[in-house]
Design an enzyme around this catalytic site. Structure first.
Site, PDB file in Angstrom:
ATOM      1  N   ARG A 171      56.839  67.285  44.376  1.00  0.00           N
ATOM      2  CA  ARG A 171      55.822  66.558  43.622  1.00  0.00           C
ATOM      3  C   ARG A 171      55.374  65.344  44.424  1.00  0.00           C
ATOM      4  NH1 ARG A 171      55.591  70.562  41.268  1.00  0.00           N
ATOM      5  NH2 ARG A 171      55.744  71.005  39.022  1.00  0.00           N
ATOM      6  N   GLU A 200      46.007  64.232  44.179  1.00  0.00           N
ATOM      7  CA  GLU A 200      45.443  65.435  44.788  1.00  0.00           C
ATOM      8  C   GLU A 200      43.955  65.559  44.448  1.00  0.00           C
ATOM      9  OE1 GLU A 200      47.908  68.779  43.855  1.00  0.00           O
ATOM     10  OE2 GLU A 200      49.697  67.836  44.662  1.00  0.00           O
TER      11      GLU A 200
END
Length: 273
Positions: A171, A200
């Site tokens: 993560r 992201e």
């Protein structure tokens, strides 16, 4: 808005995108796919490690020029090197097994320590700081929660062994992005392989970035740091693709179907609420 909703089936192991506590309060079953990609993610981890250590990406770019010289393409063996595995779940344990196959010395940091596992798989439990300072390769395999968020940050990144490679296929939030940029600037990290990022997103719409909503939902500083990493010659970034193999996708589909059938038959399985 869905008053007759009885079950949510997520095609993932993580379920932080589902309001699980609220679902539970309404008697809504939430089921996940607890295991589908330990081999898949572990193999992608080593794809990144080998790509960094053997300079695969710059080699490809150089040949396309075309240039078949060996200038600046000298890599490093991983045999005999020390790998630090952060997190010993199913993926982390599979990484340990692969690393041992490559002849690497393995250090592990995990919240709980089971000495029998260390004896069976040939690794050593260490503190997080010792793992950072002793590892030639550092790879992250933790779930993201308040305790693990930003576990690698500006307060401890300086402890990383000079010349180490760092890989994260878990993560993005486990690592403070600023610390990665700083470690590259200080020549502490020789290379970074990331399948996940703290933000992201891409800086593609300047007008959207100026909106209060966008700025509230996204950390603009991290977006800038991500672009710095994206264009850095010693960084490889893949698009959250570590899970994406034919075998893993098949397991996800099969388990999801089984979860729904089990619920329909009155015997829910793989429930998280």
């Amino acid at each position: 808005k869905l008053p007759r909703l009885k079950m949510i089936s997520t095609r993932s192991t993580g379920y932080d995108h589902v309001a699980a506590a609220y679902a539970k309060s309404k008697g809504i079953i939430v089921a996940n796919v607890p295991e589908y990609g330990s081999n898949t993610v572990a193999e992608h981890t080593f794809a990144l490690i080998l790509a960094l250590s053997r300079k695969v990406f710059p080699s490809i770019l150089q040949v396309k020029n075309p240039d078949f010289t060996h200038t600046n393409l000298t890599g490093t063996d991983i045999f005999g090197k020390t790998i630090g595995v952060v997190g010993l779940g199913k993926i982390g344990l599979r990484v340990v097994q692969i690393a041992r196959g490559f002849g690497m010395r393995v250090l592990v940091y995990n919240r709980t320590q089971k000495d029998e596992l260390a004896a069976i798989y040939g690794f050593t439990f260490v503190s997080f700081n010792d793992l950072l300072s002793q590892s030639d390769v550092i790879t992250f395999h933790l779930s993201l929660n308040p305790e693990t968020k930003g576990i690698l940050n500006m307060d401890n990144i300086y402890r990383v062994k000079k010349g180490a490679y760092l890989v994260n296929t878990a993560r993005g939030g486990l690592i403070q992005t600023e610390s990665l940029v700083w470690a590259l600037q200080q020549d502490i990290l020789a290379g970074i392989g990331l399948d996940v990022l703290e933000e992201e997103k891409e800086l593609v719409d300047e007008i959207a970035i100026l909106s209060p909503t966008y700025q509230k939902e996204h950390n603009l500083q991290n977006l800038v740091y991500n672009h710095m990493l994206l264009h850095h010659p010693h960084v490889i970034i893949t698009p959250h693709n570590a899970f994406n193999s034919q075998e893993a996708l098949t397991r996800i589909i099969q388990t999801t179907i089984e979860n729904i059938k089990a619920f329909a038959s009155g015997r829910p399985q793989n429930t998280v609420t």
